[in-house]
Design a protein around this motif. Structure first.
Motif, PDB file in Angstrom:
ATOM      1  N   LEU A 146     -38.929 -42.578  -2.887  1.00 35.30           N
ATOM      2  CA  LEU A 146     -37.786 -43.485  -2.866  1.00 35.30           C
ATOM      3  C   LEU A 146     -37.647 -44.027  -1.447  1.00 35.30           C
ATOM      4  O   LEU A 146     -37.668 -43.256  -0.488  1.00 35.30           O
ATOM      5  N   THR A 147     -37.510 -45.332  -1.349  1.00 34.55           N
ATOM      6  CA  THR A 147     -37.374 -45.955  -0.033  1.00 34.55           C
ATOM      7  C   THR A 147     -35.998 -46.594   0.091  1.00 34.55           C
ATOM      8  O   THR A 147     -35.570 -47.336  -0.781  1.00 34.55           O
ATOM      9  N   HIS A 148     -35.307 -46.286   1.189  1.00 36.61           N
ATOM     10  CA  HIS A 148     -33.971 -46.829   1.452  1.00 36.61           C
ATOM     11  C   HIS A 148     -34.018 -47.691   2.705  1.00 36.61           C
ATOM     12  O   HIS A 148     -34.723 -47.352   3.662  1.00 36.61           O
ATOM     13  N   THR A 149     -33.274 -48.765   2.721  1.00 37.98           N
ATOM     14  CA  THR A 149     -33.153 -49.556   3.947  1.00 37.98           C
ATOM     15  C   THR A 149     -31.895 -49.193   4.713  1.00 37.98           C
ATOM     16  O   THR A 149     -31.669 -49.699   5.809  1.00 37.98           O
ATOM     17  N   MET A 150     -31.063 -48.340   4.149  1.00 37.81           N
ATOM     18  CA  MET A 150     -29.849 -47.886   4.822  1.00 37.81           C
ATOM     19  C   MET A 150     -30.135 -46.585   5.566  1.00 37.81           C
ATOM     20  O   MET A 150     -31.083 -45.874   5.248  1.00 37.81           O
ATOM     21  N   PRO A 151     -29.315 -46.230   6.555  1.00 40.18           N
ATOM     22  CA  PRO A 151     -29.463 -44.944   7.230  1.00 40.18           C
ATOM     23  C   PRO A 151     -28.888 -43.812   6.385  1.00 40.18           C
ATOM     24  O   PRO A 151     -28.264 -44.052   5.343  1.00 40.18           O
ATOM     25  N   ALA A 152     -29.083 -42.585   6.837  1.00 44.19           N
ATOM     26  CA  ALA A 152     -28.550 -41.413   6.137  1.00 44.19           C
ATOM     27  C   ALA A 152     -27.983 -40.432   7.149  1.00 44.19           C
ATOM     28  O   ALA A 152     -28.389 -40.403   8.313  1.00 44.19           O
ATOM     29  N   ILE A 153     -27.023 -39.635   6.672  1.00 46.99           N
ATOM     30  CA  ILE A 153     -26.441 -38.559   7.472  1.00 46.99           C
ATOM     31  C   ILE A 153     -26.602 -37.270   6.681  1.00 46.99           C
ATOM     32  O   ILE A 153     -26.197 -37.189   5.520  1.00 46.99           O
ATOM     33  N   MET A 154     -27.211 -36.264   7.299  1.00 50.90           N
ATOM     34  CA  MET A 154     -27.432 -34.987   6.629  1.00 50.90           C
ATOM     35  C   MET A 154     -26.509 -33.929   7.229  1.00 50.90           C
ATOM     36  O   MET A 154     -26.460 -33.750   8.443  1.00 50.90           O
ATOM     37  N   PHE A 155     -25.763 -33.248   6.357  1.00 48.99           N
ATOM     38  CA  PHE A 155     -24.896 -32.171   6.809  1.00 48.99           C
ATOM     39  C   PHE A 155     -24.780 -31.126   5.713  1.00 48.99           C
ATOM     40  O   PHE A 155     -25.196 -31.357   4.576  1.00 48.99           O
ATOM     41  N   GLY A 156     -24.211 -29.969   6.051  1.00 50.82           N
ATOM     42  CA  GLY A 156     -24.129 -28.877   5.093  1.00 50.82           C
ATOM     43  C   GLY A 156     -22.702 -28.404   4.872  1.00 50.82           C
ATOM     44  O   GLY A 156     -21.838 -28.528   5.749  1.00 50.82           O
ATOM     45  N   ILE A 157     -22.447 -27.884   3.680  1.00 55.18           N
ATOM     46  CA  ILE A 157     -21.154 -27.295   3.335  1.00 55.18           C
ATOM     47  C   ILE A 157     -21.309 -25.784   3.410  1.00 55.18           C
ATOM     48  O   ILE A 157     -22.156 -25.204   2.747  1.00 55.18           O
ATOM     49  N   GLY A 158     -20.503 -25.149   4.211  1.00 57.13           N
ATOM     50  CA  GLY A 158     -20.614 -23.708   4.371  1.00 57.13           C
ATOM     51  C   GLY A 158     -19.787 -23.269   5.543  1.00 57.13           C
ATOM     52  O   GLY A 158     -18.800 -23.915   5.909  1.00 57.13           O
ATOM     53  N   GLU A 181     -22.344 -48.456   4.308  1.00 62.83           N
ATOM     54  CA  GLU A 181     -23.755 -48.608   3.979  1.00 62.83           C
ATOM     55  C   GLU A 181     -24.560 -47.447   4.559  1.00 62.83           C
ATOM     56  O   GLU A 181     -25.356 -47.597   5.491  1.00 62.83           O
ATOM     57  N   VAL A 182     -24.330 -46.267   4.029  1.00 56.16           N
ATOM     58  CA  VAL A 182     -24.975 -45.047   4.501  1.00 56.16           C
ATOM     59  C   VAL A 182     -25.021 -44.062   3.344  1.00 56.16           C
ATOM     60  O   VAL A 182     -24.145 -44.060   2.473  1.00 56.16           O
ATOM     61  N   THR A 183     -26.055 -43.251   3.314  1.00 59.63           N
ATOM     62  CA  THR A 183     -26.208 -42.226   2.279  1.00 59.63           C
ATOM     63  C   THR A 183     -25.953 -40.853   2.877  1.00 59.63           C
ATOM     64  O   THR A 183     -26.450 -40.546   3.969  1.00 59.63           O
ATOM     65  N   PHE A 184     -25.191 -40.013   2.174  1.00 55.26           N
ATOM     66  CA  PHE A 184     -24.934 -38.654   2.620  1.00 55.26           C
ATOM     67  C   PHE A 184     -25.906 -37.695   1.936  1.00 55.26           C
ATOM     68  O   PHE A 184     -25.986 -37.648   0.704  1.00 55.26           O
ATOM     69  N   LEU A 185     -26.652 -36.962   2.732  1.00 58.68           N
ATOM     70  CA  LEU A 185     -27.574 -35.936   2.245  1.00 58.68           C
ATOM     71  C   LEU A 185     -26.934 -34.587   2.543  1.00 58.68           C
ATOM     72  O   LEU A 185     -26.797 -34.207   3.710  1.00 58.68           O
ATOM     73  N   VAL A 186     -26.507 -33.875   1.504  1.00 60.95           N
ATOM     74  CA  VAL A 186     -25.683 -32.677   1.691  1.00 60.95           C
ATOM     75  C   VAL A 186     -26.426 -31.442   1.203  1.00 60.95           C
ATOM     76  O   VAL A 186     -26.948 -31.416   0.084  1.00 60.95           O
ATOM     77  N   SER A 187     -26.470 -30.418   2.050  1.00 67.77           N
ATOM     78  CA  SER A 187     -27.103 -29.158   1.667  1.00 67.77           C
ATOM     79  C   SER A 187     -26.035 -28.092   1.415  1.00 67.77           C
ATOM     80  O   SER A 187     -24.880 -28.235   1.824  1.00 67.77           O
ATOM     81  N   ASN A 188     -26.444 -27.041   0.739  1.00 70.72           N
ATOM     82  CA  ASN A 188     -25.584 -25.882   0.483  1.00 70.72           C
ATOM     83  C   ASN A 188     -24.345 -26.230  -0.345  1.00 70.72           C
ATOM     84  O   ASN A 188     -23.295 -25.604  -0.197  1.00 70.72           O
ATOM     85  N   ILE A 189     -24.476 -27.217  -1.215  1.00 69.10           N
ATOM     86  CA  ILE A 189     -23.344 -27.611  -2.060  1.00 69.10           C
ATOM     87  C   ILE A 189     -22.892 -26.457  -2.942  1.00 69.10           C
ATOM     88  O   ILE A 189     -21.692 -26.309  -3.227  1.00 69.10           O
ATOM     89  N   GLN A 190     -23.836 -25.623  -3.362  1.00 69.28           N
ATOM     90  CA  GLN A 190     -23.490 -24.529  -4.265  1.00 69.28           C
ATOM     91  C   GLN A 190     -22.519 -23.537  -3.627  1.00 69.28           C
ATOM     92  O   GLN A 190     -21.866 -22.758  -4.322  1.00 69.28           O
ATOM     93  N   HIS A 191     -22.390 -23.574  -2.284  1.00 67.95           N
ATOM     94  CA  HIS A 191     -21.445 -22.692  -1.593  1.00 67.95           C
ATOM     95  C   HIS A 191     -20.021 -22.966  -2.059  1.00 67.95           C
ATOM     96  O   HIS A 191     -19.226 -22.035  -2.230  1.00 67.95           O
ATOM     97  N   MET A 192     -19.694 -24.239  -2.248  1.00 69.78           N
ATOM     98  CA  MET A 192     -18.360 -24.617  -2.701  1.00 69.78           C
ATOM     99  C   MET A 192     -18.415 -26.005  -3.330  1.00 69.78           C
ATOM    100  O   MET A 192     -18.059 -27.002  -2.700  1.00 69.78           O
ATOM    101  N   PRO A 193     -18.870 -26.092  -4.581  1.00 71.56           N
ATOM    102  CA  PRO A 193     -19.016 -27.403  -5.232  1.00 71.56           C
ATOM    103  C   PRO A 193     -17.714 -28.192  -5.310  1.00 71.56           C
ATOM    104  O   PRO A 193     -17.730 -29.421  -5.244  1.00 71.56           O
ATOM    105  N   ARG A 194     -16.587 -27.495  -5.428  1.00 70.35           N
ATOM    106  CA  ARG A 194     -15.316 -28.211  -5.585  1.00 70.35           C
ATOM    107  C   ARG A 194     -14.906 -28.946  -4.305  1.00 70.35           C
ATOM    108  O   ARG A 194     -14.022 -29.785  -4.324  1.00 70.35           O
ATOM    109  N   TRP A 195     -15.567 -28.612  -3.164  1.00 69.49           N
ATOM    110  CA  TRP A 195     -15.254 -29.318  -1.921  1.00 69.49           C
ATOM    111  C   TRP A 195     -15.524 -30.813  -2.072  1.00 69.49           C
ATOM    112  O   TRP A 195     -14.746 -31.649  -1.615  1.00 69.49           O
TER     113      TRP A 195
END
Length: 474
Positions: free
Chosen positions: A175-187, A214-228
């Motif tokens: 998958l190719t995106h022309t927008m930037p992304a921000i990666m962060f984790g929930i925990g 115009e940005v995509t959020f890449l989130v890790s560790n969602i299973q820690h607290m999905p309701r967040w």
């Protein structure tokens, strides 16, 4: 000796003039025909070229309209139009540009994680939880391990950030995106209201606001607290127009022009304007964003004739309770406030709770996560923090004093004396926690927490009256 036709005047023959005229006429006709065919051919070529360009332009728009993501289908995958992202126009990275990786190291003095800004041909791999910069030409290989959570010492899986040597080592894009992304984790400390704002929401606002959605959020560790993600859906959608990508379950290799790995925390529950990427932002900008996103009605404190300012007294359920709550409420009423006492539940509706707080002018509570609700107060309001006994004023003020001021609020605090603390009755006047708070602080944070953050308070309303008066006069 040969002569020209015009020189044989003595011979009875046809005149040369008509012959010259006929030849000129024939040449003219031939020239006209030649011009006609050339113009016609040129017109046909122009028309064909115009039609071809128009057709190519249409095809190009279908393939990749300006600012639109080009998606590459994996085998057996169906491409749907909803997968196409529209993004703002941006300058493409030149083919000769190897891109760059800029990382900050962990700040152990403040307990903060490092971050990386990766720009160029950037590829994310959810399975490996990695971010790779692919060079155009050979480059020296480098690798960093970055926590996706702002504070160090948490049990989140680290992100591997790599600067590869060459393109041969790079995973292929699916998958190719022309927008930037921000990666962060929930925990980490997620689940604590103050930390949810201080550690994630405010730093995410700082990182994402420059992209105008115009940005995509890449989130890790969602299973820690999905309701967040459910609780803060409105704020996340206010910063990104697109769905969150669950990196722990993402089967794609995604290609981006830029990826920010981790969230940079410059100041607890606040913003340092000079350090904001892409332009100045303040904590007042963040609270305005929250009010607009939640459609909170009050953007400023307005005093109406014959109407008392409203004070919200936050009552805690377990530790750090007010033991004489009715007496405190009466003292606030005597100072001139209309008073309401409530328990703000962390697992309640975020938007409804924000609207309740926004209807008040003053929030009063003992030090704790509930005071984070100050972000919903209208600018010009007042935050009163009651600081438990034990010389914890520096910590309490770090959490709320400057942040409240940066929000455009008036900050006041009231330090509880030993006589107002439940610790005196529980431990006695000779206990080190009462007699020598410094010795407790020297024992470390765990001892401080167990000694001073589990107490309750019985406010001396006579001693507290000047603080209420100061809030009312403001």
């Amino acid at each position: 000796m040969g002569m020209s036709c015009c020189e044989e005047r003595e011979r009875p023959r046809k005149s040369c003039a008509p012959v010259h005229a006929n030849a000129g006429f024939a040449a003219g006709v031939l020239f006209a025909l030649l011009v006609y065919f050339l113009v016609r051919q040129q017109t046909s070529i122009s028309a064909a070229t115009t039609a071809a360009l128009a057709q190519w332009s249409t095809v190009k728009q279908l393939i990749r309209a300006p600012g639109e993501t080009q998606l590459i289908k994996a085998p057996g995958e169906i491409l749907v139009t909803s997968d196409v992202h529209r993004v703002a126009d941006k300058q493409p990275i030149q083919d000769t540009d190897n891109g760059k990786v800029v990382c900050t190291t962990e700040d152990h003095s403040r307990g903060l994680s490092g971050t990386c800004e990766v720009e160029g041909d950037v590829r994310t791999n959810g399975t490996a939880l990695s971010v790779s910069l692919v060079p155009v030409s050979w480059s020296e290989r480098h690798e960093w391990m970055i926590s996706p959570y702002t504070r160090i010492g948490q049990s989140l899986r680290a992100v591997t950030v790599m600067q590869l040597q060459d393109r041969a080592a790079a995973p292929s894009c699916t998958l190719t995106h022309t927008m930037p992304a921000i990666m962060f984790g929930i925990g980490g400390y997620v689940g604590n209201y103050w930390h949810e704002y201080a550690d994630i929401l405010v730093p995410l606002f700082v990182a994402a606001r420059r992209y105008h959605g115009e940005v995509t959020f890449l989130v890790s560790n969602i299973q820690h607290m999905p309701r967040w993600l459910v609780k803060y859906r409105a704020l996340l959608q206010g910063l990104s127009k697109y769905g969150v990508v669950d990196m722990d379950r993402d089967a794609y290799v995604r290609c981006f022009p830029r990826v920010s790995v981790g969230l940079r925390l410059d100041k607890d529950l606040s913003i340092v304007p000079e350090l904001v990427p892409g332009g100045r932002l303040t904590m007042a900008d963040f609270t305005r964003f929250v009010r607009e996103t939640y459609a909170l009605p009050r953007g400023a404190v307005t005093m109406e004739p014959y109407k008392k300012p409203r004070l919200l007294l936050i009552q805690r359920v377990t530790s750090r309770q007010f033991l004489n709550e009715p007496e405190i409420a009466r003292a606030a009423e005597a100072a001139g406030f209309e008073v309401a006492v409530t328990e703000l539940r962390h697992n309640g509706s975020e938007v409804e709770q924000a609207r309740v707080v926004n209807s008040f002018d003053v929030v009063l509570g003992v030090h704790g996560a509930g005071l984070t609700n100050a972000v919903h107060l209208p600018p010009g309001g007042v935050l009163i923090q009651v600081v438990p006994y034990g010389k914890i004023e520096p910590m309490a003020r770090l959490d709320f004093s400057e942040p409240a001021t940066d929000m455009g609020l008036k900050y006041l605090d009231y330090s509880v004396s030993a006589e107002e603390s439940s610790l005196l009755e529980k431990l006695g006047p000779e206990h080190p926690a009462i007699k020598d708070p410094d010795s407790i602080h020297r024992s470390g944070w765990t001892t401080v927490y167990e000694s001073y953050l589990m107490q309750s308070v019985r406010i001396n309303t006579t001693r507290f009256a000047p603080t209420l008066e100061q809030a009312f006069n403001h």
